[in-house]
Design a protein around this motif. Sequence first.
Motif, PDB file in Angstrom:
ATOM      1  N   SER A 236      88.379 -40.052  47.974  1.00 22.86           N
ATOM      2  CA  SER A 236      89.462 -39.166  47.551  1.00 22.86           C
ATOM      3  C   SER A 236      90.548 -39.999  46.878  1.00 22.86           C
ATOM      4  O   SER A 236      90.631 -41.209  47.083  1.00 22.86           O
ATOM      5  CB  SER A 236      90.028 -38.389  48.745  1.00 22.86           C
ATOM      6  OG  SER A 236      90.566 -39.288  49.692  1.00 22.86           O
ATOM      7  N   ASN A 237      91.369 -39.323  46.106  1.00 23.98           N
ATOM      8  CA  ASN A 237      92.410 -40.011  45.372  1.00 23.98           C
ATOM      9  C   ASN A 237      93.728 -39.286  45.598  1.00 23.98           C
ATOM     10  O   ASN A 237      93.837 -38.087  45.392  1.00 23.98           O
ATOM     11  CB  ASN A 237      92.086 -40.029  43.871  1.00 23.98           C
ATOM     12  CG  ASN A 237      93.041 -40.909  43.097  1.00 23.98           C
ATOM     13  OD1 ASN A 237      94.251 -40.792  43.241  1.00 23.98           O
ATOM     14  ND2 ASN A 237      92.485 -41.776  42.268  1.00 23.98           N
ATOM     15  N   SER A 238      94.716 -40.050  46.046  1.00 21.82           N
ATOM     16  CA  SER A 238      96.042 -39.463  46.225  1.00 21.82           C
ATOM     17  C   SER A 238      97.044 -40.226  45.364  1.00 21.82           C
ATOM     18  O   SER A 238      98.152 -40.519  45.779  1.00 21.82           O
ATOM     19  CB  SER A 238      96.443 -39.484  47.707  1.00 21.82           C
ATOM     20  OG  SER A 238      96.440 -40.815  48.185  1.00 21.82           O
ATOM     21  N   GLY A 239      96.585 -40.555  44.157  1.00 25.78           N
ATOM     22  CA  GLY A 239      97.450 -41.293  43.229  1.00 25.78           C
ATOM     23  C   GLY A 239      97.188 -42.774  43.349  1.00 25.78           C
ATOM     24  O   GLY A 239      97.576 -43.392  44.323  1.00 25.78           O
TER      25      GLY A 239
ATOM     26  N   CYS B  55      84.127 -42.447  41.096  1.00 23.29           N
ATOM     27  CA  CYS B  55      85.181 -42.987  41.953  1.00 23.29           C
ATOM     28  C   CYS B  55      85.682 -44.287  41.337  1.00 23.29           C
ATOM     29  O   CYS B  55      85.014 -44.887  40.495  1.00 23.29           O
ATOM     30  CB  CYS B  55      84.641 -43.251  43.362  1.00 23.29           C
ATOM     31  SG  CYS B  55      83.251 -44.413  43.419  1.00 23.29           S
TER      32      CYS B  55
ATOM     33  N   ASP C 240      91.000 -44.902  44.500  1.00 25.31           N
ATOM     34  CA  ASP C 240      90.320 -44.002  45.439  1.00 25.31           C
ATOM     35  C   ASP C 240      90.179 -44.674  46.799  1.00 25.31           C
ATOM     36  O   ASP C 240      90.022 -45.895  46.896  1.00 25.31           O
ATOM     37  CB  ASP C 240      88.914 -43.650  44.937  1.00 25.31           C
ATOM     38  CG  ASP C 240      88.939 -42.705  43.738  1.00 25.31           C
ATOM     39  OD1 ASP C 240      89.991 -42.103  43.475  1.00 25.31           O
ATOM     40  OD2 ASP C 240      87.890 -42.579  43.082  1.00 25.31           O
ATOM     41  N   THR C 241      90.243 -43.856  47.821  1.00 25.80           N
ATOM     42  CA  THR C 241      89.987 -44.312  49.179  1.00 25.80           C
ATOM     43  C   THR C 241      88.669 -43.708  49.614  1.00 25.80           C
ATOM     44  O   THR C 241      88.502 -42.486  49.552  1.00 25.80           O
ATOM     45  CB  THR C 241      91.116 -43.864  50.143  1.00 25.80           C
ATOM     46  OG1 THR C 241      92.353 -44.381  49.665  1.00 25.80           O
ATOM     47  CG2 THR C 241      90.851 -44.345  51.553  1.00 25.80           C
TER      48      THR C 241
END
Length: 172
Positions: free
Chosen positions: A27-30, A3, A33-34
Amino acid sequence: EGCDDGGLADNDGCSALCVVEPGYSCSNSGGADTCTGGCGAGTKGSSEGCDDNNLVSGDGCDAACNVEPGYNCVGADGSLSVCSTVCGDSLKVGSEACDDGNTAGSDGCSSDCSAVESGWTCNEDASGKSVCSNCGNGILEGAEVCDSSSAACVSCTSVAAGYVCTGTVCVG
């Protein structure tokens, strides 16, 4: 690298070594990571009031990882929460035998809420507070309607038909 949240702090889901920490998912949405904590994983996330490693309510930390009324939970972010009852808060919960709203002894409920004292009875009112009385000691207390050795006073909770009791004196 498991991460990358753009920081170097531990206990936020992604460690300083870029490893997903126990009890979190990332998670990664660009971009960065969150990471979010998973309630019940045994690792308190910053958005949780507590995390005691289960999803069971009634033990101090509820199924949504909120501290329950009548309990105190300790444990820093990233660690297991340990919850215990709060004696003297007027809420009988968990292992408490009674909780009369104080930590004084000799009033029916022991000073640590672990026992109903000898000769006393304690019942909870609608709010969960223990109301204690010592029937037969000649003192009107708790929920007693009378406290007399007369047969007119029935278990200190009611007065026999044809009698009138005022505290410790019954006439009929």
